[in-house]
Structures are given as structure tokens and as C-alpha cells.
Motif scaffolding. Structure first.
Motif, PDB file in Angstrom:
ATOM      1  N   ALA A   3       0.935  -1.117  -0.038  1.00 24.23           N
ATOM      2  CA  ALA A   3       0.160   0.197   0.015  1.00 24.23           C
ATOM      3  C   ALA A   3       0.995   1.208  -0.077  1.00 24.23           C
ATOM      4  CB  ALA A   3      -0.821  -0.052   1.349  1.00 24.23           C
ATOM      5  N   LEU A   4       0.355   2.364  -0.792  1.00 21.22           N
ATOM      6  CA  LEU A   4       1.135   3.635  -0.884  1.00 21.22           C
ATOM      7  C   LEU A   4       0.378   4.589  -0.056  1.00 21.22           C
ATOM      8  CD1 LEU A   4       3.699   4.547  -2.643  1.00 21.22           C
ATOM      9  CD2 LEU A   4       2.017   5.057  -4.192  1.00 21.22           C
ATOM     10  N   GLY A   5       1.132   5.612   0.781  1.00 16.90           N
ATOM     11  CA  GLY A   5       0.279   6.723   1.451  1.00 16.90           C
ATOM     12  C   GLY A   5       0.988   7.583   1.253  1.00 16.90           C
ATOM     13  N   LEU A   6       0.082   8.952   0.994  1.00 14.16           N
ATOM     14  CA  LEU A   6       0.659  10.354   0.520  1.00 14.16           C
ATOM     15  C   LEU A   6       0.360  11.355   1.207  1.00 14.16           C
ATOM     16  CD1 LEU A   6       0.195   8.382  -2.417  1.00 14.16           C
ATOM     17  CD2 LEU A   6       1.867  10.092  -3.037  1.00 14.16           C
ATOM     18  N   ILE A   7       1.129  12.233   1.503  1.00 12.36           N
ATOM     19  CA  ILE A   7       0.705  13.330   2.284  1.00 12.36           C
ATOM     20  C   ILE A   7       1.171  14.482   1.784  1.00 12.36           C
ATOM     21  CG2 ILE A   7       0.373  14.761   4.576  1.00 12.36           C
ATOM     22  CD1 ILE A   7      -0.065  12.395   5.961  1.00 12.36           C
ATOM     23  N   GLU A   8       0.584  15.844   1.300  1.00 10.04           N
ATOM     24  CA  GLU A   8       1.146  16.599   0.666  1.00 10.04           C
ATOM     25  C   GLU A   8       1.160  17.905   1.734  1.00 10.04           C
ATOM     26  OE1 GLU A   8       1.395  17.683  -3.615  1.00 10.04           O
ATOM     27  OE2 GLU A   8      -0.139  19.009  -3.202  1.00 10.04           O
ATOM     28  N   THR A   9       2.055  18.854   1.878  1.00  9.99           N
ATOM     29  CA  THR A   9       1.998  19.709   3.038  1.00  9.99           C
ATOM     30  C   THR A   9       2.496  20.945   2.236  1.00  9.99           C
ATOM     31  OG1 THR A   9       4.182  19.413   3.828  1.00  9.99           O
ATOM     32  CG2 THR A   9       2.473  18.226   4.737  1.00  9.99           C
ATOM     33  N   GLY A  47       3.789   0.329   3.062  1.00 12.06           N
ATOM     34  CA  GLY A  47       3.708  -0.775   4.034  1.00 12.06           C
ATOM     35  C   GLY A  47       2.339  -1.397   3.900  1.00 12.06           C
ATOM     36  N   ASP A  48       1.898  -2.257   5.142  1.00 11.84           N
ATOM     37  CA  ASP A  48       0.555  -3.002   4.884  1.00 11.84           C
ATOM     38  C   ASP A  48      -0.360  -2.018   4.849  1.00 11.84           C
ATOM     39  OD1 ASP A  48       1.640  -5.590   4.879  1.00 11.84           O
ATOM     40  OD2 ASP A  48       1.737  -5.724   7.174  1.00 11.84           O
ATOM     41  N   VAL A  49      -1.703  -2.382   4.395  1.00 12.86           N
ATOM     42  CA  VAL A  49      -2.832  -1.300   4.099  1.00 12.86           C
ATOM     43  C   VAL A  49      -3.184  -0.659   5.525  1.00 12.86           C
ATOM     44  CG1 VAL A  49      -5.074  -1.180   3.301  1.00 12.86           C
ATOM     45  CG2 VAL A  49      -3.657  -2.486   2.217  1.00 12.86           C
ATOM     46  N   GLY A  50      -3.217  -1.614   6.571  1.00  9.67           N
ATOM     47  CA  GLY A  50      -3.792  -1.066   7.989  1.00  9.67           C
ATOM     48  C   GLY A  50      -2.718   0.022   8.415  1.00  9.67           C
ATOM     49  N   ALA A  51      -1.404  -0.401   8.484  1.00  7.86           N
ATOM     50  CA  ALA A  51      -0.400   0.331   8.921  1.00  7.86           C
ATOM     51  C   ALA A  51      -0.318   1.716   7.999  1.00  7.86           C
ATOM     52  CB  ALA A  51       0.828  -0.445   8.801  1.00  7.86           C
ATOM     53  N   VAL A  52      -0.407   1.693   6.920  1.00  6.37           N
ATOM     54  CA  VAL A  52      -0.310   2.871   6.085  1.00  6.37           C
ATOM     55  C   VAL A  52      -1.374   3.730   6.143  1.00  6.37           C
ATOM     56  CG1 VAL A  52      -0.503   3.847   3.587  1.00  6.37           C
ATOM     57  CG2 VAL A  52       0.892   1.847   4.190  1.00  6.37           C
ATOM     58  N   LYS A  53      -2.918   3.342   6.547  1.00 11.85           N
ATOM     59  CA  LYS A  53      -3.840   4.131   6.870  1.00 11.85           C
ATOM     60  C   LYS A  53      -3.791   4.663   8.274  1.00 11.85           C
ATOM     61  CE  LYS A  53      -7.433   1.960   3.909  1.00 11.85           C
ATOM     62  NZ  LYS A  53      -8.744   0.878   3.855  1.00 11.85           N
ATOM     63  N   ALA A  54      -3.165   3.827   9.078  1.00 13.88           N
ATOM     64  CA  ALA A  54      -2.967   4.413  10.654  1.00 13.88           C
ATOM     65  C   ALA A  54      -1.914   5.575  10.508  1.00 13.88           C
ATOM     66  CB  ALA A  54      -2.519   3.235  11.460  1.00 13.88           C
ATOM     67  N   SER A  73      -3.194  18.084   0.940  1.00 15.81           N
ATOM     68  CA  SER A  73      -4.116  16.727   0.706  1.00 15.81           C
ATOM     69  C   SER A  73      -3.440  15.503   1.340  1.00 15.81           C
ATOM     70  CB  SER A  73      -4.125  16.636  -0.952  1.00 15.81           C
ATOM     71  OG  SER A  73      -3.027  16.402  -1.501  1.00 15.81           O
ATOM     72  N   HIS A  74      -4.322  14.425   1.221  1.00 15.24           N
ATOM     73  CA  HIS A  74      -3.397  13.138   1.620  1.00 15.24           C
ATOM     74  C   HIS A  74      -4.537  11.892   1.182  1.00 15.24           C
ATOM     75  CE1 HIS A  74      -6.973  12.301   4.466  1.00 15.24           C
ATOM     76  NE2 HIS A  74      -7.067  13.382   4.748  1.00 15.24           N
ATOM     77  N   HIS A  75      -3.633  10.659   0.791  1.00 12.20           N
ATOM     78  CA  HIS A  75      -4.507   9.858   0.115  1.00 12.20           C
ATOM     79  C   HIS A  75      -3.563   8.422   0.343  1.00 12.20           C
ATOM     80  CE1 HIS A  75      -7.120   8.136  -2.803  1.00 12.20           C
ATOM     81  NE2 HIS A  75      -6.014   7.299  -3.381  1.00 12.20           N
ATOM     82  N   VAL A  76      -4.298   7.327   0.336  1.00 11.03           N
ATOM     83  CA  VAL A  76      -3.896   6.080   0.604  1.00 11.03           C
ATOM     84  C   VAL A  76      -4.282   5.123  -0.696  1.00 11.03           C
ATOM     85  CG1 VAL A  76      -4.048   4.126   1.643  1.00 11.03           C
ATOM     86  CG2 VAL A  76      -4.077   6.168   2.891  1.00 11.03           C
ATOM     87  N   ILE A  77      -3.373   4.378  -1.213  1.00  7.32           N
ATOM     88  CA  ILE A  77      -3.683   3.616  -2.281  1.00  7.32           C
ATOM     89  C   ILE A  77      -3.266   2.185  -2.025  1.00  7.32           C
ATOM     90  CG2 ILE A  77      -2.950   3.040  -4.749  1.00  7.32           C
ATOM     91  CD1 ILE A  77      -1.931   5.814  -5.129  1.00  7.32           C
ATOM     92  N   PRO A  78      -4.317   1.365  -1.666  1.00 10.93           N
ATOM     93  CA  PRO A  78      -4.190   0.067  -1.104  1.00 10.93           C
ATOM     94  C   PRO A  78      -3.467  -0.867  -1.908  1.00 10.93           C
ATOM     95  CG  PRO A  78      -6.506   0.697  -1.110  1.00 10.93           C
ATOM     96  CD  PRO A  78      -5.787   1.657  -1.789  1.00 10.93           C
ATOM     97  N   ARG A  79      -3.842  -0.873  -3.312  1.00 13.45           N
ATOM     98  CA  ARG A  79      -2.973  -1.920  -4.166  1.00 13.45           C
ATOM     99  C   ARG A  79      -2.422  -0.898  -5.518  1.00 13.45           C
ATOM    100  NH1 ARG A  79      -6.613  -7.458  -4.296  1.00 13.45           N
ATOM    101  NH2 ARG A  79      -6.387  -7.720  -2.173  1.00 13.45           N
ATOM    102  N   PRO A  80      -1.340  -0.185  -5.472  1.00 17.15           N
ATOM    103  CA  PRO A  80      -0.825   0.407  -6.428  1.00 17.15           C
ATOM    104  C   PRO A  80      -0.293  -0.476  -7.498  1.00 17.15           C
ATOM    105  CG  PRO A  80       0.708   0.550  -4.606  1.00 17.15           C
ATOM    106  CD  PRO A  80      -0.658  -0.077  -4.083  1.00 17.15           C
ATOM    107  N   HIS A  81      -0.485  -0.169  -8.687  1.00 15.92           N
ATOM    108  CA  HIS A  81      -0.115  -0.980  -9.934  1.00 15.92           C
ATOM    109  C   HIS A  81       1.288  -0.746  -9.970  1.00 15.92           C
ATOM    110  CE1 HIS A  81       0.553  -2.144 -14.060  1.00 15.92           C
ATOM    111  NE2 HIS A  81      -0.464  -2.715 -14.086  1.00 15.92           N
ATOM    112  N   GLN A  82       2.164  -1.906 -10.240  1.00 14.76           N
ATOM    113  CA  GLN A  82       3.353  -1.951 -10.439  1.00 14.76           C
ATOM    114  C   GLN A  82       4.129  -0.794 -11.533  1.00 14.76           C
ATOM    115  OE1 GLN A  82       4.862  -5.780 -11.532  1.00 14.76           O
ATOM    116  NE2 GLN A  82       3.832  -7.001  -9.683  1.00 14.76           N
TER     117      GLN A  82
END
Length: 222
Positions: A3-9, A47-54, A73-82
């Protein structure tokens, strides 16, 4: 890829606070920071989906505490394409960097004690030996440029040449400074690495370095 997590500040300070909180909150890996421009900074984790979301939720709360306008903005991608791995951690519209003069380059972080690439640099000759040296080997500056080329344009052919010229251990030291995303892209260029497909997408830096080390040790023996 996990999973991919992004936060833009808006601003570097909230980005640093955001990254610190996310890494302390859950078992996630920091992929890097991207300076988008106009003061915007994007922090990327995996990381894992749950860990990334938290981690993202905690990071958002931390940024908002600094200032109401700090969070863009912020966003979580559970299963990003390769295919998007090559985009992660890369600069978006980066500010053009000015070349570093040779006189100051030796003082840069590239040659600091913390940088393993410094080990590939030969000592500068003193006045007694400078005029007597006829060694056809590359000069100090040329070796710096060789390492920079491999870091900036990472591919199997450049790593092969680097290992042949500087040896396996020094090459591995340089590869350890590369982000895990770039190492995964590099690993996909090897046909006999002992790891492929989804296994590469889930591999961490230590495993990829271990596989690359085994590959080149076998090549050297042959």
C-alpha cells in the motif's frame, strides 16, 4: 508493491513533522519526499494497508496541529499498480539545480563520512608526488562523476561496469544509498537474480542487496 500513503504539505517543517509521526505510529517505510514547487512537499510511505492508513491519519493530525493551512491533501492507495513504482520518490517539476564547482564539491555531503561512496575516492596526491604520478587510472574527479552517473541513471549495465571497475563491496555500499523503489526497478533487469515478479515488489532493501551481492559473487567466480 504494498500500500502507498501520500501526504502533501505546504512547507518543509510540517512535512518533517508528518514523516516523523507516521514512522513512529505504524510499521511503515519512508519512500521519500518530493518537492513539487511553490512550497509544496509530498511525503510518501509504503507498508501494509492497515499500517499505512493508521500512519497517514496520524500524519494528517500532526500537520493540522502545526497550522490549518499546512495540510494540502492526503491519500492512500491500497494496491498500487507496479507501473507507478517508477513515479514514486521522483521529483515533480524540480527546480533546476546548479552544478557544484569542483573546488567545493569535495566539501559536499557526497564525500562526507556518512556517504559510503566516499570510500571509492583515492587520496589527493601531495606536492612531492603530484608531478611524478603517471598512473593512467581515473582521477579523483572522474571517479566522483562515475558514482554520480550510476546513482542518477541506475541500470544493470552501469552497475556491471561499476562492479568491474571498483569492486563488489564498494559498489554495494553505493547501492545501499539508493531508495528501495529504484532498487526494485533495477532488480527487474536481472534474469537470474533468484527473485522476480511480485516477490520483487514486496522485497525490502536488505533482501535486494543480498540478491544482488549473490548474483555478482557468482559472476565473479565464473
Amino acid at each position: 508493491m504494498q500500500a502507498l500513503g501520500l501526504i502533501e504539505t505546504h512547507g518543509l517543517l510540517p512535512a518533517i513533522e508528518c514523516a516523523d509521526v507516521m514512522l513512529k505510529t505504524a510499521q511503515v517505510e519512508l519512500l521519500g519526499k518530493t518537492f513539487v514547487g511553490a512550497g509544496l512537499v509530498t511525503i510518501t510511505i509504503t507498508g501494509d494497508v492497515g499500517a499505512v492508513k493508521a500512519a497517514v491519519e496520524a500524519g494528517v493530525t500532526a500537520v493540522e496541529r502545526i497550522g490549518p493551512l499546512s495540510l494540502v491533501s492526503h491519500h492512500v492507495i491500497p494496491r498500487p499498480h507496479q507501473e507507478i513504482e517508477s513515479m514514486v520518490g521522483e521529483k515533480a517539476n524540480p527546480v533546476e539545480e546548479q552544478p557544484i564547482p569542483v573546488a567545493t564539491q569535495e566539501k559536499s555531503s557526497f564525500l562526507s563520512d556518512a556517504d559510503p561512496t566516499a570510500n571509492i575516492i583515492d587520496p589527493l596526491p601531495n606536492q612531492d608526488t603530484a608531478t611524478e604520478s603517471t598512473d593512467p587510472a581515473k582521477t579523483r574527479q572522474e571517479r566522483i562523476e562515475s558514482a554520480q552517473i550510476m546513482l542518477n541513471k541506475l541500470c544493470k549495465e552501469r552497475v556491471d561496469a561499476f562492479v568491474q571497475e571498483f569492486g563488489l563491496e564498494k559498489s554495494l555500499d553505493v547501492l545501499r544509498t539508493i531508495t528501495v523503489v529504484k532498487l526494485r526497478n533495477l532488480a527487474r533487469e536481472y534474469k537470474e537474480l533468484g527473485i522476480a515478479g511480485r516477490a520483487i515488489s514486496k522485497a525490502d532493501k536488505d533482501l535486494l542487496i543480498q540478491k544482488l551481492k549473490g548474483y555478482y559473487e557468482q559472476e565473479i567466480q565464473n
